[in-house]
Design a protein around this motif. Structure first.
Motif, PDB file in Angstrom:
ATOM      1  N   ARG A 113       5.811   4.456  13.212  1.00  0.00           N
ATOM      2  CA  ARG A 113       5.010   4.231  12.014  1.00  0.00           C
ATOM      3  C   ARG A 113       4.922   5.534  11.223  1.00  0.00           C
ATOM      4  O   ARG A 113       4.691   6.599  11.795  1.00  0.00           O
ATOM      5  CB  ARG A 113       3.625   3.748  12.406  1.00  0.00           C
ATOM      6  N   GLU A 114       5.086   5.432   9.905  1.00  0.00           N
ATOM      7  CA  GLU A 114       5.037   6.615   9.064  1.00  0.00           C
ATOM      8  C   GLU A 114       4.055   6.406   7.920  1.00  0.00           C
ATOM      9  O   GLU A 114       3.811   5.288   7.472  1.00  0.00           O
ATOM     10  CB  GLU A 114       6.424   6.938   8.488  1.00  0.00           C
ATOM     11  N   GLY A 115       3.515   7.513   7.450  1.00  0.00           N
ATOM     12  CA  GLY A 115       2.608   7.435   6.321  1.00  0.00           C
ATOM     13  C   GLY A 115       3.366   7.232   5.020  1.00  0.00           C
ATOM     14  O   GLY A 115       4.502   7.704   4.870  1.00  0.00           O
ATOM     15  N   VAL A 116       2.733   6.530   4.105  1.00  0.00           N
ATOM     16  CA  VAL A 116       3.324   6.307   2.775  1.00  0.00           C
ATOM     17  C   VAL A 116       2.488   7.057   1.732  1.00  0.00           C
ATOM     18  O   VAL A 116       2.919   8.042   1.173  1.00  0.00           O
ATOM     19  CB  VAL A 116       3.392   4.803   2.457  1.00  0.00           C
ATOM     20  N   MET A 171      -8.415   6.004   2.282  1.00  0.00           N
ATOM     21  CA  MET A 171      -7.605   4.834   2.604  1.00  0.00           C
ATOM     22  C   MET A 171      -6.125   5.170   2.540  1.00  0.00           C
ATOM     23  O   MET A 171      -5.656   5.741   1.559  1.00  0.00           O
ATOM     24  CB  MET A 171      -7.913   3.714   1.621  1.00  0.00           C
ATOM     25  N   GLY A 172      -5.418   4.783   3.581  1.00  0.00           N
ATOM     26  CA  GLY A 172      -3.985   5.066   3.625  1.00  0.00           C
ATOM     27  C   GLY A 172      -3.153   3.821   3.789  1.00  0.00           C
ATOM     28  O   GLY A 172      -3.614   2.799   4.300  1.00  0.00           O
ATOM     29  N   TRP A 173      -1.919   3.933   3.331  1.00  0.00           N
ATOM     30  CA  TRP A 173      -0.901   2.929   3.594  1.00  0.00           C
ATOM     31  C   TRP A 173       0.168   3.566   4.480  1.00  0.00           C
ATOM     32  O   TRP A 173       0.612   4.696   4.218  1.00  0.00           O
ATOM     33  CB  TRP A 173      -0.260   2.432   2.314  1.00  0.00           C
ATOM     34  N   ARG A 231      -1.722  10.310  10.675  1.00  0.00           N
ATOM     35  CA  ARG A 231      -1.771   8.928  11.157  1.00  0.00           C
ATOM     36  C   ARG A 231      -2.814   8.707  12.238  1.00  0.00           C
ATOM     37  O   ARG A 231      -3.464   7.659  12.290  1.00  0.00           O
ATOM     38  CB  ARG A 231      -0.386   8.582  11.716  1.00  0.00           C
ATOM     39  N   TYR A 232      -2.993   9.679  13.095  1.00  0.00           N
ATOM     40  CA  TYR A 232      -3.879   9.499  14.251  1.00  0.00           C
ATOM     41  C   TYR A 232      -5.350   9.714  13.907  1.00  0.00           C
ATOM     42  O   TYR A 232      -6.207   9.580  14.783  1.00  0.00           O
ATOM     43  CB  TYR A 232      -3.442  10.434  15.380  1.00  0.00           C
TER      44      TYR A 232
END
Length: 123
Positions: free
Chosen positions: A45-48, A34-36, A107-108
């Motif tokens: 959009r960037e990953g946190v 699970m990602g935010w 992200r993808y």
């Protein structure tokens, strides 16, 4: 129906905290990394942060180190993002995403996305 629903966003002042929640329905989060992610106005959009199925943490953004933490409660089918010491540059729409894999990735590589919750940090 598979759904991820984010909540907990809002308007806060610099230095304050928020906890975002991502509740899943139609899928069991035990089987997903699970990602935010976040997207600021006019930016990509960037990953946190991401948490793997085993609980390993991947930090995508150096700017949140020491301030944000990610956790998961599989019994509640929910993932959380605790955000402390918020800064104006943390403003954006925050999305959670599920990846049908043990590990986190870029992200993808995520299979399901929520619709996002707005976080605004401003004095």
């Amino acid at each position: 129906q598979l759904r991820l629903v984010e909540s907990g966003g809002g308007l806060v002042q610099p230095g304050e905290s928020l906890r975002l929640s991502c509740a899943a329905s139609g899928l069991t989060l035990d089987y997903y990394a699970m990602g935010w992610f976040r997207q600021a106005p006019g930016k990509e959009r960037e990953g946190v942060l991401c948490i793997s199925r085993g609980g390993g943490i991947t930090n995508y953004a150096d700017s949140v180190k020491g301030r944000f933490t990610i956790s998961r409660d599989n019994a509640k089918n929910t993932v959380y993002l605790q955000m402390n010491s918020l800064k104006p540059e943390d403003t954006g729409v925050y999305y959670c995403a599920a990846r049908a894999n043990f590990f986190c990735s870029g992200r993808y590589e995520y299979d399901y996305w929520g619709q996002g919750t707005q976080v605004t940090v401003s004095s």
